[in-house]
Enzyme design. Structure first.
Site, PDB file in Angstrom:
ATOM      1  CG  PHE A 182       3.407   6.693   0.783  1.00  0.00           C
ATOM      2  CD1 PHE A 182       4.273   6.058  -0.079  1.00  0.00           C
ATOM      3  CD2 PHE A 182       3.905   7.235   1.950  1.00  0.00           C
ATOM      4  CE1 PHE A 182       5.619   5.950   0.218  1.00  0.00           C
ATOM      5  CE2 PHE A 182       5.255   7.119   2.260  1.00  0.00           C
ATOM      6  CZ  PHE A 182       6.105   6.480   1.390  1.00  0.00           C
ATOM      7  CD1 TRP A 205      -3.042   1.390   0.810  1.00  0.00           C
ATOM      8  CD2 TRP A 205      -1.487   2.459   2.011  1.00  0.00           C
ATOM      9  NE1 TRP A 205      -3.538   2.642   1.112  1.00  0.00           N
ATOM     10  CE2 TRP A 205      -2.606   3.313   1.852  1.00  0.00           C
ATOM     11  CE3 TRP A 205      -0.391   2.917   2.730  1.00  0.00           C
ATOM     12  CZ2 TRP A 205      -2.646   4.590   2.394  1.00  0.00           C
ATOM     13  CZ3 TRP A 205      -0.432   4.207   3.272  1.00  0.00           C
ATOM     14  CH2 TRP A 205      -1.546   5.024   3.101  1.00  0.00           C
ATOM     15  CG  HIS A 206       3.266   2.358   3.280  1.00  0.00           C
ATOM     16  ND1 HIS A 206       2.581   1.369   3.955  1.00  0.00           N
ATOM     17  CD2 HIS A 206       3.235   3.446   4.093  1.00  0.00           C
ATOM     18  CE1 HIS A 206       2.164   1.838   5.117  1.00  0.00           C
ATOM     19  NE2 HIS A 206       2.544   3.087   5.228  1.00  0.00           N
ATOM     20  N   GLY A 207       3.749   1.770  -1.404  1.00  0.00           N
ATOM     21  CA  GLY A 207       4.428   2.119  -2.641  1.00  0.00           C
ATOM     22  C   GLY A 207       4.701   0.911  -3.514  1.00  0.00           C
TER      23      GLY A 207
END
Length: 460
Positions: free
Chosen positions: A460, A319-321
């Site tokens: 993000f 989800w963060h990248g």
């Protein structure tokens, strides 16, 4: 546009507040929705269409779910359709090039990259929109029949760029009934100034130290320098992101909204389990409520709990990248949490609090190395430098210089990371007003002359 900019502070925000408070109640949500679109369009006007598409789709799905004549199968199909649309949009813009790069690398192909910019805030408003559909499906929220109110929920600019992730059930009632009084507005201003100071005066300044260390070659990086660098990064990302969360919560108060807290002094944690109850609380809560518990949580035996934890943390990482380091970061914390639940927490209950705290900080700092470096070879070399694997010196003159010149800042960062003491809120109104005015003045003075004002969570 970001909150920590002179344009936002002295043009956009005053104009929106003036327009909002002179408008009659019946059009206040229209004002918020329209100004939120302006805020979003300032940097990427073309991507308004993506957000509006997601908004219209989930508003329509919510109405379909509200029909009591729908069968259980039809209702599940509606939820699945909503999730597919939302995740397809998120996946295409955020992960398409990552997948193409890996396919090209594995199979020797030359598929061209999309090279699309990531729409601002898409990771946040996608999760918010999905929470609405799931809440309506579960019956924990009623379908919103006013399209403007639903659009305001999705596009609301205070939390659009970097959260906190606001679940629909949290502010459903506030969309139609909210009151702004002098006390709430003043508290919102105070909270916003605290967040601005955390971002501008603390995160930006310690970020300069991290930039200095991370730009140094890792081959001969002394052990002390490596630890100074990752500690600097840990402080930068905390005060950067928690500062934005404070600003978002403060802005929400100014308009009558109460958002949930997103941070609770995470560096005081005494385990990684405790840390993730304190860090990015809205994201952890979202994955718990909409993924971990529906998968079965801890109800079906230890092996399925292990599976559920690893699924959640692999998805939390990605989800963060769109990069392998984020996947490794999620896997790292997933493994640590599994060991804590099965073995470590019981053992550590017998240990002094300071040992538990050192244990947590050590694992947190190692985790930030996974997070900070997208290049896996540099990541590995930095970890090696931290532990002197390649016989690096413990320190050199530059290490001592960095420590000496940043000592006061590091002490201030430690103090600001600790729980509030009673005396911090015991000052009279005049002193508190003067303190916040000073913080605002110092923050603005920094921004006037700033050449370094990054926002780590912006991507993000």
């Amino acid at each position: 546009m970001v909150f920590s900019s002179l344009l936002f502070l002295f043009l956009f925000l005053p104009a929106v507040l003036l327009l909002y408070f002179v408008s009659p109640w019946r059009i206040k949500n229209l004002v918020l929705f329209a100004t939120s679109l302006v805020f979003y369009a300032w940097g990427e006007p073309i991507y308004i269409a993506i957000m509006l598409l997601s908004t219209i789709a989930d508003y329509s799905f919510g109405l379909l779910l509200s029909n009591p004549k729908r069968s259980s199968t039809q209702r599940k199909g509606i939820v699945v359709a909503s999730i597919i649309i939302n995740l397809t949009l998120l996946g295409y813009f955020k992960y398409a090039d990552f997948l193409i790069q890996n396919v090209n690398s594995l199979f020797g192909m030359q598929i061209p990259l999309t090279e699309l910019a990531l729409p601002i805030g898409i990771s946040f408003y996608t999760f918010q929109s999905m929470s609405y559909i799931i809440d309506v499906y579960r019956g924990t929220a009623k379908a919103q029949r006013n399209w403007l109110d639903f659009g305001t929920f999705v596009a609301l600019f205070p939390q659009l760029v970097a959260g906190p992730i606001v679940q629909y059930s949290t502010i459903a009632e506030q969309l139609r009934h909210r009151v702004v009084n002098v006390e709430l507005f003043a508290e919102g201003v105070r909270r916003f100034i605290i967040g601005l100071a955390k971002k501008v005066l603390l995160a930006n300044n310690i970020g300069l130290l991290w930039n200095t260390v991370s730009s140094t070659g890792t081959e001969s990086l002394p052990v002390l320098t490596a630890w100074i660098g990752i500690i600097a990064f840990a402080f930068q990302i905390y005060f950067d992101f928690s500062g934005y969360s404070d600003m978002a919560i403060g802005l929400g108060m100014m308009f009558g909204f109460r958002f949930n807290e997103n941070f609770n002094r995470p560096y005081t944690a005494q385990s990684i389990t405790d840390f993730w109850r304190r860090w990015h609380i809205s994201l952890s809560t979202w994955f718990r409520d909409y993924l971990y518990i529906p998968l079965g949580g801890n109800r079906n035996g230890p092996w399925k709990q292990l599976r559920n934890i690893m699924i959640v943390w692999l998805l939390t990482g990605i989800w963060h990248g769109a990069s392998w380091n984020f996947l490794l970061w999620g896997l790292y914390f997933g493994v640590v949490l599994v060991f804590e639940k099965w073995f470590v927490l019981k053992l550590m209950q017998r240990m002094p609090a300071w040992i538990r705290h050192v244990y947590a900080l050590l694992l947190i700092l190692i985790g930030w190395v996974f997070f900070a470096f997208e290049d896996l070879s540099i990541m590995g070399a930095y970890l090696a430098a931290m532990f002197g694997v390649n016989h690096q010196p413990l320190w050199n003159n530059e290490s001592l210089y960095l420590l000496y010149t940043n000592a006061i800042l590091l002490v201030l960062l430690v103090i600001a990371s600790l729980p509030k003491r009673q005396h911090e809120t015991g000052f009279g109104p005049a002193i508190q007003l003067g303190w916040h005015a000073l913080l605002f003045f110092m923050s603005v003075a920094y921004l006037v002359d700033a050449t370094f004002n990054p926002f780590l969570y912006f991507r993000f």
